[in-house]
Design an enzyme around this catalytic site. Structure first.
Site, PDB file in Angstrom:
ATOM      1  CG  HIS A  26       7.546  -4.778  -6.629  1.00 50.63           C
ATOM      2  ND1 HIS A  26       6.437  -4.425  -5.896  1.00 50.63           N
ATOM      3  CD2 HIS A  26       8.076  -3.622  -7.106  1.00 50.63           C
ATOM      4  CE1 HIS A  26       6.277  -3.102  -5.940  1.00 50.63           C
ATOM      5  NE2 HIS A  26       7.272  -2.596  -6.671  1.00 50.63           N
ATOM      6  CG  ASP A  28       4.313  -9.315  -7.335  1.00 44.11           C
ATOM      7  OD1 ASP A  28       5.236  -8.488  -7.217  1.00 44.11           O
ATOM      8  OD2 ASP A  28       3.108  -8.976  -7.404  1.00 44.11           O
ATOM      9  CD  GLU A 215       6.465   3.359 -11.547  1.00 45.41           C
ATOM     10  OE1 GLU A 215       7.015   2.451 -12.191  1.00 45.41           O
ATOM     11  OE2 GLU A 215       5.719   3.158 -10.567  1.00 45.41           O
TER      12      GLU A 215
END
Length: 370
Positions: A26, A28, A215
């Site tokens: 990711h 960010d 997840e």
């Protein structure tokens, strides 16, 4: 702790020097702590710590606190400094440079454009800014003798209402750096079936999709990702192991009964984007234990699933692909052949044309042979 930028070795070979493929990373979640401090100062964003080393420790503590609320607080910090064209471009450039430094030769970076428009950028301008940074990073890595290619995956938030807009954006930029579409956010209560328009948009354009599933939620989330979301890869997908029943154990020999879903994922070679450290921090493997040795990674690998190794969020988990691989070596006594298999699985699952995947596979083979 193994130094994320250290020189861990397997069979006398530096893991960092080996060619690697990163599929689940990711934007960010991959900032440099000193960059967060500098961008926050320029934007007037208040930080919990202003010293880069202490800030890095804060991110790690929050992420490994066992609290999802505290974990999510870390992203409010990074996203706050990624609201301008200059900020996005810098973060993307450094993101690529750090991957190249870690031996990654191909990466896919996922991010949610809708989280980066609060300061006035349009969605299109945000994508352009990230692509500019990626290309700058590729050029810098090439100048340093480290060839790398990085593609974008545009992420829509499953708890939001802009998924169709992000899907159109991904299709519009498919010739300008975007290779796929992603759904992220809370898995429970926000199934892919609630984003049918978005899935249809990318489906009609034959743009590949990867969806976070297996997840935070279990088998139903994986089933929905595959059937409703038309996912070609599973973001994490670690809880597919819930559909496996260990029947007998005799020494190292294990007999397992497959559920229909697990058999489908295994037999169709649907890549699992596993992130061992992140899976520990998020509690995704709580059913099996609290240590890396408890992770069902090795069981899935030995049973023939298309396992890949990823970092998820390098800043929050204080990790790198080298560190993830080094930890797996320590936990499961893997050798070079195993690490190569993980990279080949990732290359085969990359959202690239087959010719380019074959070139990637050749580069991996040459790198490991060398």
């Amino acid at each position: 702790m193994i130094d994320p930028f250290g020189d861990a070795r397997v069979q006398g070979v530096s893991i960092r020097s080996l060619p690697k493929v990163s599929l689940h990373d990711h934007l960010d979640g991959g900032l440099r702590p000193d960059t967060v401090v500098e961008l926050a100062d320029a934007a007037g964003v208040e930080l919990p710590e202003t010293d880069p080393a202490r800030l890095a420790s804060w991110f790690a503590r929050q992420s490994d606190s066992g609290s999802l609320v505290k974990y999510l607080e870390t992203f409010s910090v990074t996203n706050a400094v990624m609201q301008t064209r200059e900020g996005l471009t810098r973060v993307a450039r450094e993101f690529v440079e750090d991957l190249a430094e870690d031996g990654v030769i191909y990466g896919e970076v996922r991010w949610a454009p809708e989280l980066h428009v609060t300061a006035g950028l349009s969605l299109e301008e945000a994508v352009e800014a990230v692509q500019e940074g990626i290309e700058q990073g590729e050029d810098a890595a090439d100048d340093a003798g480290r060839g790398i290619r990085v593609s974008q995956l545009l992420t829509a938030l499953r708890q939001g209402d802009r998924s169709a807009e992000i899907a159109r954006l991904a299709v519009d930029f498919r010739e300008d750096g975007v290779v796929g579409f992603d759904l992220a956010g809370p898995e429970d209560g926000f199934p892919p079936s609630g984003h049918r328009e978005a899935i249809d948009i990318v489906g009609r354009a034959f743009l590949p999709t990867t969806i976070h599933a297996g997840e935070a939620a279990g088998l139903d989330s994986i089933r929905s990702a595959l059937l409703d979301g038309r996912a070609l890869r599973l973001g994490h997908g670690v809880r597919i192991a819930e559909d496996l029943e260990v029947v007998t154990r005799k020494g190292e020999e294990v007999r397992v009964r497959f559920g229909d879903l697990a058999r489908w994922v295994r037999d169709r070679e649907i890549p699992l984007e596993l992130a061992p450290t992140s899976n520990l921090h998020s509690g995704a493997i709580a059913a099996w234990g609290t240590q890396l040795e408890d992770h069902p990674f090795d069981l899935l690998y030995q049973l023939g699933f298309a396992v890949t190794v990823n970092t998820d969020n390098r800043l929050m988990s204080r990790t790198s692909l080298t560190r993830e691989l080094a930890q797996l070596v320590a936990a499961f006594d893997y050798g070079l052949d195993d690490l190569e298999a993980f990279q080949l699985n990732a290359a085969a699952g990359a959202f690239l044309p087959v010719e380019e995947r074959e070139e990637l596979i050749e580069l991996i083979g040459e790198g490991f042979d060398a």
